[in-house]
Write a protein that holds these residues in place. Structure first.
Motif, PDB file in Angstrom:
ATOM      1  N   ASP A 231       0.253  27.286  18.671  1.00 31.30           N
ATOM      2  CA  ASP A 231      -1.100  27.723  18.389  1.00 31.30           C
ATOM      3  C   ASP A 231      -2.033  26.976  19.340  1.00 31.30           C
ATOM      4  OD1 ASP A 231      -2.977  29.278  17.046  1.00 31.30           O
ATOM      5  OD2 ASP A 231      -3.426  27.702  15.623  1.00 31.30           O
ATOM      6  N   ASN A 232      -3.298  27.330  19.318  1.00 31.14           N
ATOM      7  CA  ASN A 232      -4.216  26.773  20.314  1.00 31.14           C
ATOM      8  C   ASN A 232      -5.463  26.182  19.676  1.00 31.14           C
ATOM      9  OD1 ASN A 232      -3.140  29.634  21.797  1.00 31.14           O
ATOM     10  ND2 ASN A 232      -2.823  27.713  22.895  1.00 31.14           N
ATOM     11  N   ILE A 233      -6.029  25.222  20.380  1.00 34.03           N
ATOM     12  CA  ILE A 233      -7.373  24.741  20.078  1.00 34.03           C
ATOM     13  C   ILE A 233      -8.292  25.347  21.122  1.00 34.03           C
ATOM     14  CG2 ILE A 233      -6.804  22.578  21.291  1.00 34.03           C
ATOM     15  CD1 ILE A 233      -9.064  21.232  19.767  1.00 34.03           C
ATOM     16  N   LEU A 245      -5.580  28.436  14.925  1.00 33.53           N
ATOM     17  CA  LEU A 245      -5.080  29.673  14.332  1.00 33.53           C
ATOM     18  C   LEU A 245      -5.613  30.900  15.071  1.00 33.53           C
ATOM     19  CD1 LEU A 245      -3.071  29.996  12.073  1.00 33.53           C
ATOM     20  CD2 LEU A 245      -4.909  30.580  10.531  1.00 33.53           C
ATOM     21  N   VAL A 246      -5.429  30.885  16.388  1.00 39.70           N
ATOM     22  CA  VAL A 246      -5.908  31.987  17.218  1.00 39.70           C
ATOM     23  C   VAL A 246      -4.768  32.710  17.932  1.00 39.70           C
ATOM     24  CG1 VAL A 246      -8.173  30.962  17.568  1.00 39.70           C
ATOM     25  CG2 VAL A 246      -6.320  30.388  19.132  1.00 39.70           C
ATOM     26  N   ASN A 247      -3.556  32.165  17.901  1.00 38.28           N
ATOM     27  CA  ASN A 247      -2.418  32.796  18.551  1.00 38.28           C
ATOM     28  C   ASN A 247      -1.855  33.870  17.621  1.00 38.28           C
ATOM     29  OD1 ASN A 247       0.737  32.844  18.803  1.00 38.28           O
ATOM     30  ND2 ASN A 247      -0.023  32.252  20.816  1.00 38.28           N
ATOM     31  N   GLU A 248      -1.781  35.112  18.094  1.00 36.42           N
ATOM     32  CA  GLU A 248      -1.422  36.228  17.220  1.00 36.42           C
ATOM     33  C   GLU A 248      -0.002  36.122  16.644  1.00 36.42           C
ATOM     34  OE1 GLU A 248      -3.376  38.487  15.925  1.00 36.42           O
ATOM     35  OE2 GLU A 248      -5.062  37.541  16.960  1.00 36.42           O
ATOM     36  N   PRO A 249       1.042  35.821  17.454  1.00 33.98           N
ATOM     37  CA  PRO A 249       2.369  35.669  16.853  1.00 33.98           C
ATOM     38  C   PRO A 249       2.423  34.557  15.809  1.00 33.98           C
ATOM     39  CG  PRO A 249       2.575  35.981  19.219  1.00 33.98           C
ATOM     40  CD  PRO A 249       1.117  35.786  18.934  1.00 33.98           C
ATOM     41  N   ILE A 250       1.736  33.435  16.086  1.00 30.03           N
ATOM     42  CA  ILE A 250       1.697  32.354  15.104  1.00 30.03           C
ATOM     43  C   ILE A 250       1.053  32.846  13.812  1.00 30.03           C
ATOM     44  CG2 ILE A 250       0.664  30.127  14.540  1.00 30.03           C
ATOM     45  CD1 ILE A 250       2.844  29.668  16.461  1.00 30.03           C
ATOM     46  N   ALA A 491      12.388  39.068  17.590  1.00 29.07           N
ATOM     47  CA  ALA A 491      10.974  38.911  17.231  1.00 29.07           C
ATOM     48  C   ALA A 491      10.458  40.286  16.833  1.00 29.07           C
ATOM     49  CB  ALA A 491      10.187  38.347  18.403  1.00 29.07           C
ATOM     50  N   ASP A 492      10.435  40.561  15.533  1.00 30.05           N
ATOM     51  CA  ASP A 492      10.176  41.923  15.059  1.00 30.05           C
ATOM     52  C   ASP A 492       8.718  42.176  14.743  1.00 30.05           C
ATOM     53  OD1 ASP A 492      10.037  40.264  12.903  1.00 30.05           O
ATOM     54  OD2 ASP A 492      11.573  41.264  11.708  1.00 30.05           O
ATOM     55  N   TRP A 493       7.828  41.349  15.316  1.00 33.06           N
ATOM     56  CA  TRP A 493       6.399  41.540  15.064  1.00 33.06           C
ATOM     57  C   TRP A 493       5.686  42.203  16.227  1.00 33.06           C
ATOM     58  CZ3 TRP A 493       8.753  36.732  14.619  1.00 33.06           C
ATOM     59  CH2 TRP A 493       8.730  35.913  15.756  1.00 33.06           C
ATOM     60  N   ASP A 494       6.407  42.558  17.289  1.00 35.81           N
ATOM     61  CA  ASP A 494       5.750  43.226  18.430  1.00 35.81           C
ATOM     62  C   ASP A 494       5.410  44.684  18.088  1.00 35.81           C
ATOM     63  OD1 ASP A 494       5.876  40.973  19.944  1.00 35.81           O
ATOM     64  OD2 ASP A 494       7.828  41.473  20.811  1.00 35.81           O
TER      65      ASP A 494
END
Length: 494
Positions: A231-233, A245-250, A491-494
């Motif tokens: 995730d990112n700051i 909490l800005v990274n979509e897969p996370i 990775a089944d969220w794509d």
């Protein structure tokens, strides 16, 4: 103060009568008022007690427990009203209650034998003026006699041993139902054994892949912890605040934690949130104290919300602005990173803080990285639990860069599987991990990598698949062959 018990039948009749009058459109002059019948109200000053669990559930509690494991339940004594004096209640094993329950419900539940229970030695005591006691712990141990798919019951009866409290018969009875479920195993290989971390590139790898690897003899899982990388700051330029909490897969994985993360935690694996700057001025090594405190609180909210076990800090990709925004230093420093990590550890002392030995946090031996709080000095080893050294690190590094950090929490060697020519772990380095450092980080495990996947061999330094490389880890660190169950999860969220 008095309390009142209402005789429900008469009260209901009175309520219906009044409702009918109102619904019929009568006005006040049309109602003949008779003297009130108070026979339905019985005054009482008696304090009535009853048993509950921590959620105020009365009468029974249902718990899922694994085969051949131990556990506990906490019960409380509550009362309908405070009293002037204290009362005490003793918990007794009462198998006859289950016999009555089975007869009434048509079930055939078995009582857990009293020999497998530890009842509280202290009584449940309700102090004067209180309506809830401190908790009392009922501990239990399952043996091979209690099998998966069955339910066993701990039948208990409360007995007043002192005070004026009274307990109705039904309120004195409590049944704890133990539903025995499959034991999925765990990763606990022993306190003196190495811990293996998987730093997972979550953009295209499913966390469930950690479940595919066990040790042959002990049946323990190979991995002890997962780092969700990353995730990112980021700096919100509009508000001047920082956020995670800005990274979509996370975000997808966390919002579906029951599917992707809980199975790992059920097996004892820790799940750690990776935090990396993302091309804004917001970094982990340039936040002023107020900004660091706000971000630490946000990280705690995330960890609490998604039941995460800690935070991994990576100092890369900060893009500094000139002049620096309000709330930020103009340059990166180990001291600012130390301040942030200390604040996170102070807010979450039971969770892990992990530092990636890179960038501004590559060396935290300066005096400013020892945080003085209320007159107490805290070295980096007090607020950092583990350190990951960068794979392929050429500069001399040692635990001395993090004063106070034990050697066995310093990940001297780490390996990148996510390369066309991966740096597979040499046996000599793994032996150092086994004998001294006790901490190994593996980045980039991916069953579907274009080269060097679970089942394909890359052209590179050493012809070896990822599974073969992990078998070397298992053999060297734990003296056991690795068992790969053949399952790989996309990775089944794509």
């Amino acid at each position: 103060m008095k309390t009142y018990e209402i005789m429900k039948g008469k009260l209901l009749a009175l309520t219906l009568l009044l409702s009918a009058g109102i619904a019929g459109g009568c006005n006040q002059t049309e109602i003949e008022m008779a003297p009130a019948d108070n026979s339905a109200i019985v005054s009482t000053t008696v304090q009535k007690g009853y048993l509950t669990d921590e959620n105020a559930q009365r009468g029974y509690l249902t718990v899922e427990v694994r085969e051949a494991q131990s556990g506990s339940a906490t019960l409380y004594l509550r009362a309908t009203k405070p009293s002037d004096g204290a009362s005490a209640v003793k918990l007794n094993y009462a198998p006859e209650l289950l016999t009555v329950y089975n007869d009434e419900t048509g079930n055939e539940y078995e009582a857990l034998p009293e020999t497998q229970l530890t009842l509280p030695t202290e009584n449940l005591t309700l102090e004067a003026g209180s309506q809830k006691s401190a908790g009392a712990t009922v501990s239990y141990t399952l043996t091979a006699d209690q099998t998966e798919g069955n339910t066993y019951v701990i039948p208990l009866r409360a007995e007043v041993v002192s005070g004026t409290m009274e307990i109705n018969e039904s309120d004195a009875e409590y049944l704890i139902f133990l539903n025995v479920v499959e034991n999925p195993g765990d990763c606990s290989k022993g306190d003196d054994k190495s811990k293996v971390f998987c730093v997972m590139e979550t953009n295209d790898v499913n966390p469930l892949n950690l479940l595919s690897f066990k040790l042959e003899d002990s049946g323990k899982y190979l991995y002890d912890a997962l780092v969700l990388f990353s995730d990112n700051i980021v700096l919100d330029q509009t508000t001047g605040t920082v956020h995670a909490l800005v990274n979509e897969p996370i975000k997808y994985i966390l919002n579906n934690r029951e599917k992707y993360l809980k199975p790992l935690q059920d097996r004892g694996m820790k799940v750690i949130l990776g935090i990396t700057p993302y091309h804004t001025h917001a970094g982990i090594a340039n936040l002023m104290p107020a900004t660091a405190e706000a971000f630490a609180k946000e990280l705690k909210i995330i960890c609490d919300t998604y039941s995460l076990d800690g935070v991994f800090f990576d100092d890369e990709y900060t893009e500094l602005q000139n002049p620096a925004p309000t709330g930020f230093y103009s340059e990166l420093s180990a001291e600012a990173a130390a301040d942030l990590m200390y604040r996170v550890k102070r807010l979450m002392p039971d969770r892990w803080v992990i530092a990636y030995c890179l960038g501004a946090i590559k060396n935290m031996s300066s005096e400013g990285c020892t945080i003085v709080d209320n007159g107490v000095s805290h070295q980096p080893g007090d607020y950092i639990d583990y350190v990951m050294v960068d794979y392929g690190e050429l500069d001399p590094v040692s635990p001395a860069l993090y004063p106070g950090l034990p050697t066995d929490r310093f990940g001297m060697y780490s390996y990148n599987f996510n390369r066309d020519a991966p740096n597979w772990p040499p046996v000599s380095e793994l032996e150092e991990v086994r004998d001294s450092y006790k901490t190994l980080f593996i980045y980039g495990m991916n069953p579907y990598h274009k080269t060097g996947s679970f089942n394909t061999t890359p052209v590179g330094r050493e012809p070896m698949t990822q599974v073969q490389a992990l078998n070397r880890v298992s053999e060297t660190l734990f003296g056991e062959q690795l068992v790969f169950d053949g399952n790989s999860y996309p990775a089944d969220w794509d």
